[in-house]
Write a protein that holds these residues in place. Sequence first.
Motif, PDB file in Angstrom:
ATOM      1  N   ASP A  45       6.152   8.868 -14.041  1.00  0.00           N
ATOM      2  CA  ASP A  45       7.039   7.920 -13.359  1.00  0.00           C
ATOM      3  C   ASP A  45       6.551   7.637 -11.941  1.00  0.00           C
ATOM      4  OD1 ASP A  45       8.575   7.820 -15.613  1.00  0.00           O
ATOM      5  OD2 ASP A  45      10.082   9.254 -14.901  1.00  0.00           O
ATOM      6  N   LYS A  70       3.563   5.543 -11.986  1.00  0.00           N
ATOM      7  CA  LYS A  70       3.964   4.152 -12.220  1.00  0.00           C
ATOM      8  C   LYS A  70       4.485   3.535 -10.927  1.00  0.00           C
ATOM      9  CE  LYS A  70       7.023   1.304 -15.048  1.00  0.00           C
ATOM     10  NZ  LYS A  70       8.097   1.323 -16.089  1.00  0.00           N
ATOM     11  N   ASP A  71       5.313   4.320 -10.204  1.00  0.00           N
ATOM     12  CA  ASP A  71       5.828   3.829  -8.912  1.00  0.00           C
ATOM     13  C   ASP A  71       4.674   3.556  -7.956  1.00  0.00           C
ATOM     14  OD1 ASP A  71       8.365   4.091  -9.895  1.00  0.00           O
ATOM     15  OD2 ASP A  71       8.753   6.025  -8.955  1.00  0.00           O
ATOM     16  N   LYS A  94       1.589   2.835  -8.705  1.00  0.00           N
ATOM     17  CA  LYS A  94       0.867   1.656  -9.156  1.00  0.00           C
ATOM     18  C   LYS A  94       1.597   0.389  -8.735  1.00  0.00           C
ATOM     19  CE  LYS A  94      -1.118  -0.447 -13.318  1.00  0.00           C
ATOM     20  NZ  LYS A  94      -1.274  -0.313 -14.783  1.00  0.00           N
ATOM     21  N   GLU A  95       2.941   0.406  -8.894  1.00  0.00           N
ATOM     22  CA  GLU A  95       3.729  -0.750  -8.472  1.00  0.00           C
ATOM     23  C   GLU A  95       3.637  -0.952  -6.967  1.00  0.00           C
ATOM     24  OE1 GLU A  95       7.639  -0.025  -9.921  1.00  0.00           O
ATOM     25  OE2 GLU A  95       7.141  -0.486 -12.023  1.00  0.00           O
ATOM     26  N   LEU A  96       3.622   0.153  -6.214  1.00  0.00           N
ATOM     27  CA  LEU A  96       3.486   0.045  -4.761  1.00  0.00           C
ATOM     28  C   LEU A  96       2.125  -0.529  -4.378  1.00  0.00           C
ATOM     29  CD1 LEU A  96       5.152   3.394  -3.602  1.00  0.00           C
ATOM     30  CD2 LEU A  96       6.023   1.093  -3.229  1.00  0.00           C
ATOM     31  N   LYS A  97       1.072  -0.112  -5.110  1.00  0.00           N
ATOM     32  CA  LYS A  97      -0.252  -0.662  -4.840  1.00  0.00           C
ATOM     33  C   LYS A  97      -0.271  -2.159  -5.127  1.00  0.00           C
ATOM     34  CE  LYS A  97      -3.637   1.042  -3.956  1.00  0.00           C
ATOM     35  NZ  LYS A  97      -4.289   1.201  -2.622  1.00  0.00           N
ATOM     36  N   GLN A  98       0.391  -2.547  -6.239  1.00  0.00           N
ATOM     37  CA  GLN A  98       0.467  -3.964  -6.563  1.00  0.00           C
ATOM     38  C   GLN A  98       1.249  -4.721  -5.493  1.00  0.00           C
ATOM     39  OE1 GLN A  98       2.166  -3.977 -10.497  1.00  0.00           O
ATOM     40  NE2 GLN A  98       0.221  -3.534 -11.507  1.00  0.00           N
ATOM     41  N   ALA A  99       2.359  -4.085  -5.030  1.00  0.00           N
ATOM     42  CA  ALA A  99       3.148  -4.708  -3.967  1.00  0.00           C
ATOM     43  C   ALA A  99       2.327  -4.838  -2.694  1.00  0.00           C
ATOM     44  CB  ALA A  99       4.414  -3.877  -3.711  1.00  0.00           C
ATOM     45  N   SER A 154       0.027  -7.661  -3.161  1.00  0.00           N
ATOM     46  CA  SER A 154       0.783  -8.923  -3.112  1.00  0.00           C
ATOM     47  C   SER A 154       1.136  -9.288  -1.681  1.00  0.00           C
ATOM     48  CB  SER A 154       2.060  -8.800  -3.957  1.00  0.00           C
ATOM     49  OG  SER A 154       1.755  -8.561  -5.309  1.00  0.00           O
TER      50      SER A 154
END
Length: 355
Positions: free
Chosen positions: A205, A208-209, A211-216, A219
């Motif tokens: 989890d 995943k968080d 990875k989402e932070l890296k994507q954010a 962005s």
Amino acid sequence: MAAAALYDRESLRCSVCLDVFRNPVIIPCGHIFCKDCITGLWDKDVRRCPQCKQTFPNKPVVTDWLQMKELSEKLMKMRPKEEDDEDAEEHGVSCDSCTSRRTKAVQSCLTCVSSFCRSHLEKHNDLHGWKKHLLTEATDLQSKTCSLHEKLMDVFCRTDQKCVCLLCAIHEHKNHDSVSASEERADRQMKLMETREKFLQNVRDREKDFKELKQAEESVTCSAQTAVSESERIFSEVLCSVQKTSVRVKELIAERQRDELSRIEGLQEKVQQKISDLRMKVSELDQFLTTEDHIHFLQNYPTDCEESMCEEFEDLYNISENPKAFFCNVELLLSEMQERLMHVTKETEIKIKSG
């Protein structure tokens, strides 16, 4: 001499501890062992000879062999100190069957509650190979042995949350909630496996968080770069527009200046013409005033002189009393435009900061 000494040493070695005899005794079948080795072995196992495998119905009587004891003691004194200290530095768990030197144990038997070196482990397996003895890596059995009954603590008392031996479970921990150590281990291992899986799920989890932070992060960086590029484009257009407006304002001022100057020039011509007309009338009046003929004076008296004096140039009223302030309204308009632009700039900065 060296060969004889070697022969004596090998002939005076116990087949159980594989070391020089200590208190050698003879058992009924004629074989010789250390007294502690053979009696200790019989206390834990079937009463039989470790060499010829002869079984005895009752615990046999052992006989001290004093002559062999003297030879063994002499040989012990002759043995170099290095041999006594073999494996001493890295012995870890010592073999319980080696009586004269410290030898590193390779495995421990939880059934016999003893640890064995490689040589004694082979002896142990020869003697108990037909039994299901539980072997494990060499470990400190003292910490796993009951100090009261000297038995392996293979029972877990859930009431007191401690490991005990079977005799303790029967007496001291009677009526307590007790299970085998293996059962408690299995139960706790299952709980730990569940906890481990929860940790792994938590790791997944969090990954995943992350990875989402890296994507954010990517962005935000991309969006910021786009915003900077767009702001540069817009400000460039604004600057270009302001420059065009500045040029246009100058053109409008110049056009109005030309119009006003043209109108003033027209008025100047009219005024000059009026001045010429008035001077002509003044000259005519000067000539008329010099006549001495009273009748002629009265008959030709110019009655329209006073009316012509009342004529005015209405266009002159449209000219400002202070020509320097003629374009004052333009300055005011430009000042208002500057204030509005500054206000919009400030408001835009605040909105960008607040998101």
